[in-house]
Write a protein that holds these residues in place. Structure first.
Motif, short mmCIF file in Angstrom:
data_model
loop_
_atom_site.label_atom_id
_atom_site.label_comp_id
_atom_site.label_asym_id
_atom_site.label_seq_id
_atom_site.Cartn_x
_atom_site.Cartn_y
_atom_site.Cartn_z
N ARG A 252 0.82 -1.19 0.07
CA ARG A 252 0.16 -0.02 -0.06
C ARG A 252 0.66 1.37 0.04
O ARG A 252 0.66 2.17 -0.66
CB ARG A 252 -1.02 -0.15 1.18
CG ARG A 252 -2.13 -0.78 1.06
CD ARG A 252 -3.18 -0.21 0.18
NE ARG A 252 -3.61 1.11 0.58
CZ ARG A 252 -4.66 1.29 1.34
NH1 ARG A 252 -5.41 0.23 1.55
NH2 ARG A 252 -5.04 2.55 1.69
N LEU B 124 2.17 1.66 -3.43
CA LEU B 124 1.12 2.22 -4.28
C LEU B 124 0.84 3.66 -4.05
O LEU B 124 0.18 4.29 -4.71
CB LEU B 124 -0.17 1.29 -4.23
CG LEU B 124 -1.41 1.27 -5.03
CD1 LEU B 124 -0.77 0.80 -6.38
CD2 LEU B 124 -2.50 0.69 -4.63
N ALA B 125 0.90 4.19 -2.81
CA ALA B 125 0.78 5.58 -2.34
C ALA B 125 1.67 6.58 -3.27
O ALA B 125 0.99 7.74 -3.48
CB ALA B 125 1.07 5.69 -0.91
N THR C 151 -0.11 7.54 -6.45
CA THR C 151 -1.38 8.19 -6.01
C THR C 151 -1.00 9.59 -5.77
O THR C 151 -1.71 10.49 -6.17
CB THR C 151 -1.94 7.49 -4.87
OG1 THR C 151 -2.10 6.26 -5.17
CG2 THR C 151 -3.29 8.06 -4.70
N LEU C 152 0.11 9.83 -4.91
CA LEU C 152 0.31 11.29 -4.41
C LEU C 152 0.75 11.92 -5.55
O LEU C 152 0.58 13.09 -5.77
CB LEU C 152 1.33 11.08 -3.44
CG LEU C 152 0.64 10.76 -2.09
CD1 LEU C 152 1.65 10.34 -0.94
CD2 LEU C 152 -0.33 11.83 -1.60
N LEU D 143 -0.10 11.91 -8.87
CA LEU D 143 -1.16 12.17 -9.66
C LEU D 143 -1.89 13.32 -8.87
O LEU D 143 -2.22 14.32 -9.72
CB LEU D 143 -1.81 11.00 -9.68
CG LEU D 143 -2.99 11.15 -10.68
CD1 LEU D 143 -2.77 11.37 -12.07
CD2 LEU D 143 -4.24 10.03 -10.76
N ILE D 144 -1.94 13.07 -7.64
CA ILE D 144 -2.78 14.04 -6.82
C ILE D 144 -2.09 15.59 -6.98
O ILE D 144 -2.60 16.57 -7.21
CB ILE D 144 -2.96 13.90 -5.39
CG1 ILE D 144 -3.70 12.65 -5.17
CG2 ILE D 144 -3.32 15.24 -4.56
CD1 ILE D 144 -4.00 12.09 -3.65
N VAL E 149 -4.32 10.32 2.16
CA VAL E 149 -4.08 8.98 1.82
C VAL E 149 -3.35 8.06 2.94
O VAL E 149 -3.60 6.89 3.01
CB VAL E 149 -2.80 8.99 0.78
CG1 VAL E 149 -2.37 7.92 0.27
CG2 VAL E 149 -3.46 9.75 -0.47
#
Lengths: 335, 334
Positions: A8, A11-12, A15-16, A18-19, A315
């Protein structure tokens, strides 16, 4: 569980990224002008030069990549240098506020204690109030305690904090004069009287936010307890002849806490956001107030960095919630 | 029955009502029975007949409100359980009266290990320390036929199959050597082969430990195989009670007869349609002033709508609550 957590965490990262890209894009699309607050006498050519000197003349992707480099690489090295006294050498460009020309991260580090003291404290107080209230309300459903609790929760939940905040200021500062209406961040706690003063100035903002948080969490706690109180295993526990106290606190509470802990963990980042208004009302110069001022001034680097930190918290606490869920509920195994 | 031994549990005229928004529901109406030491009493009836509610009333396990036991007494261990305070009741529950519930999937706490749940009554009632309780817990799991008992103590309920969970529940009920075991449809939620295993287990345990058992079920087949005496309930009342052979050979109440007819005959030459007892049991918003089965009864006549038939003794061990005499097919003169 360990592998799951690592997975996880990895994967963060995308994600971050992209954010941060989306935040950058949104702020770029917003029609705010960093020179708008400058005196009107400045001629347009000069304004344009100011814009170019701020880096606004570059293409979008260049600006974004530079921000990424400054924030993720330069600032990280900087923090490491400050905390452990290392020296990586070299001259690194930091993320600078357009308003104050000072590094954004330094300002945030200065502001964090205020927010944690007031907002963090109010969340802890809220939880400490909400959990017992939820338990008793559910156990004595429809009793006068439950009715009063339900009413207070409904009021606490539905009345916005900017209203309750102003209300308590009017009552306790203006009419009664018990507490100061402005939070003084320059106060240094070094003896008893300054400690009392600190407590006094914290009471109102903390209780306003705590009421709001407690209202929400106690409703969850109550609902979750009610769900579990009618379960068959509670009857089994009673049939074993164990004390009612143990039935509630060992059997029912343990099960009821599973969803509530998730709600509490997911609520932590929202608390930082939700405190924006309360900080404004009580003049607490924490992160929320910093964000508001930066937005008003069109200070894109500050807004970008703060918003990204909020996103990071969301997140991160999502992950915490999932891990806690797995710890509390043996039926859930992620591996 | 050779000699009359003192009953281990003596229930007299208990009444239980549920206060609901639509009115008061009379779920148990003047139920009396007694349980002899070591006896296995089968309690039969369809859903809503008040069989579970009766047994839960005895020991204060019904949620109050809405339920309330309004009358009667329950003599157990020289005290009246209905007048006992919470502490006295707790000392009886789990220690002297054990319970097994219907659904082993939900009757165990999902977040606690079965070892913890099994040791709980031992530590509460027998004052055992952790080590002693653990030793006893392993013995109990062995007793109910759980393989690899010691290792499984630290497992959670979801790691067991349905049958194994029911074994855990049984072990829990037996933890403190109870005099009475109340089993509320303990095999209903299990599939048929597991059902048979659990039945064998209970028969076996009864032989070894000698406690009295109240076995609540709607399955007449189960009762026929296991019970000494059977009590048939309808509308919160006992409508017939008799030793098991007598009841199956000579059922007297129309409801009992109808229930027995619904059992499909496996050996029949050609498959028949499954029979049912027509109609639905009515919800009792008042104490019954007439026979509550009359609306579904083929033999009902005028008197059935005017009076509630009392429990009549037709033979020394056979009791029936009906104005219609099954032997003659005529109304009874009582």
């Amino acid at each position: 569980m360990f592998n799951y957590t690592i997975r996880r965490l990895l994967l963060a990262v995308p994600t971050l990224l992209l954010i941060s890209f989306l935040i950058f894009l949104l702020l770029d699309l917003a029609p705010s002008d960093p020179t708008a607050n400058l005196p009107l006498t400045i001629p347009p050519e000069v304004r344009e030069k100011i814009r170019i000197s701020l880096g606004l003349g570059e293409a979008f992707h260049i600006r974004f990549l530079l921000w990424c480099k400054q924030f993720f690489y330069n600032e990280t090295l900087n923090i490491l240098e400050q905390w452990w006294g290392w020296d990586f050498g070299g001259d690194r460009l930091r993320v600078l506020s357009w308003q104050t020309r000072s590094p954004v991260v330094d300002t945030i580090v200065q502001r964090i204690p205020q927010t944690l003291w007031v907002v963090g404290m109010s969340y802890v107080v809220g939880i400490l109030i909400a959990v017992p209230i939820g338990i008793v309300s559910a156990y004595k459903q429809y009793s006068w305690f439950d009715q009063v609790g339900t009413f207070v929760s409904m009021v606490g939940y539905s009345v916005p904090t900017f209203f309750t905040g102003v209300l308590v200021i009017v009552i306790f500062s203006v009419w009664l004069g018990w507490f100061p209406s402005i939070y003084d961040t320059t106060l240094v706690v070094n003896d008893w009287s300054s400690f009392v003063q600190q407590v006094k100035q914290m009471i109102m903002p903390v209780s306003v936010l705590a009421l709001y948080n407690a209202a929400q969490i106690s409703r969850f706690m109550r609902a979750s307890m009610l769900d579990n109180l009618n379960q068959d295993y509670v009857r089994t526990a009673r049939a074993k002849g164990i004390r009612e106290r143990s039935v509630i606190l060992v059997h029912v509470l343990r099960n009821s806490l599973i969803p509530v802990v998730t709600v509490i963990a997911l609520g932590v980042p929202q608390v930082f956001g939700g405190a924006i208004i309360t900080e404004q009302v009580f003049k607490v110069n924490g992160l929320g107030q910093l964000l508001i001022i930066a937005i008003q001034a069109g200070d894109v680097p500050t807004v970008q960095t703060l918003t990204f930190i909020f996103a990071f918290l969301i997140v991160f606490f999502n992950l915490i919630a999932d891990v806690l869920y797995g710890i509390l509920d043996p039926r859930i195994r992620y591996d | 029955m050779p000699e009359k031994r003192p009953a281990v549990l003596d229930v007299k005229d208990i009444e239980t009502v549920f206060n609901t928004r639509r009115g008061t529901i009379h779920a148990v109406n003047s139920v009396s029975f007694s349980l002899e030491p070591g006896e296995l009493l089968g309690v039969v009836g369809e859903s809503g007949s008040g069989k579970s509610v009766t047994m839960m009333s005895l020991i204060g396990l019904l949620p109050t409100p809405p339920a309330r036991v309004t009358g009667g007494y329950v003599k157990f261990d020289n005290i009246d359980l209905l007048k006992a305070d919470a502490q006295q009741l707790r000392a009886v529950r789990g220690a002297k009266i054990g319970f097994i519930f219907q659904d082993p999937m939900t009757s165990l706490n999902p977040v606690l290990t079965i070892g913890f749940q099994l040791m709980e009554p031992l530590r509460t009632h027998m004052g055992m320390k952790k080590a002693a309780a653990k030793k006893r817990a392993v013995e109990l799991l062995d007793l109910v036929g759980m393989p690899d008992a010691e290792r499984r103590l630290s497992d959670f309920p979801h790691q067991f199959s349905g049958g194994m969970r029911q074994r855990v529940v049984i072990a829990m009920a037996l933890a403190c050597d109870p005099k009475v075991l109340i089993a509320d449809e303990p095999t209903t939620a299990l599939d048929v082969t597991i059902q048979a295993q659990i039945l064998e287990l209970v028969k076996d345990l009864r032989r070894k430990l000698g406690m009295a058992i109240i076995w609540i079920t709607h399955d007449l087949g189960v009762v026929a195989g296991i019970a000494d005496r059977v009590m048939v309930m309808y509308g919160g009342q006992i409508v017939e009670q008799a030793p098991v052979r007598e009841l199956f050979e000579n059922p007297q109440h129309p409801y009992t007869r109808a229930l027995i007819e619904t059992v499909p005959d496996i050996g029949a030459e050609r498959p028949e349609r499954l029979r049912t007892v027509e109609g639905q049991p009515s919800i009792l918003y008042a104490r019954p002033s007439a026979c509550s089965f009359r609306t579904r009864c083929a033999h009902a006549f005028e008197r059935c709508g005017k009076e509630n038939p009392p429990l009549l003794v037709t033979d020394k061990a056979h009791h029936v609550a009906c104005f219609w005499d099954s032997a003659t097919g005529e109304p009874r003169n009582v």
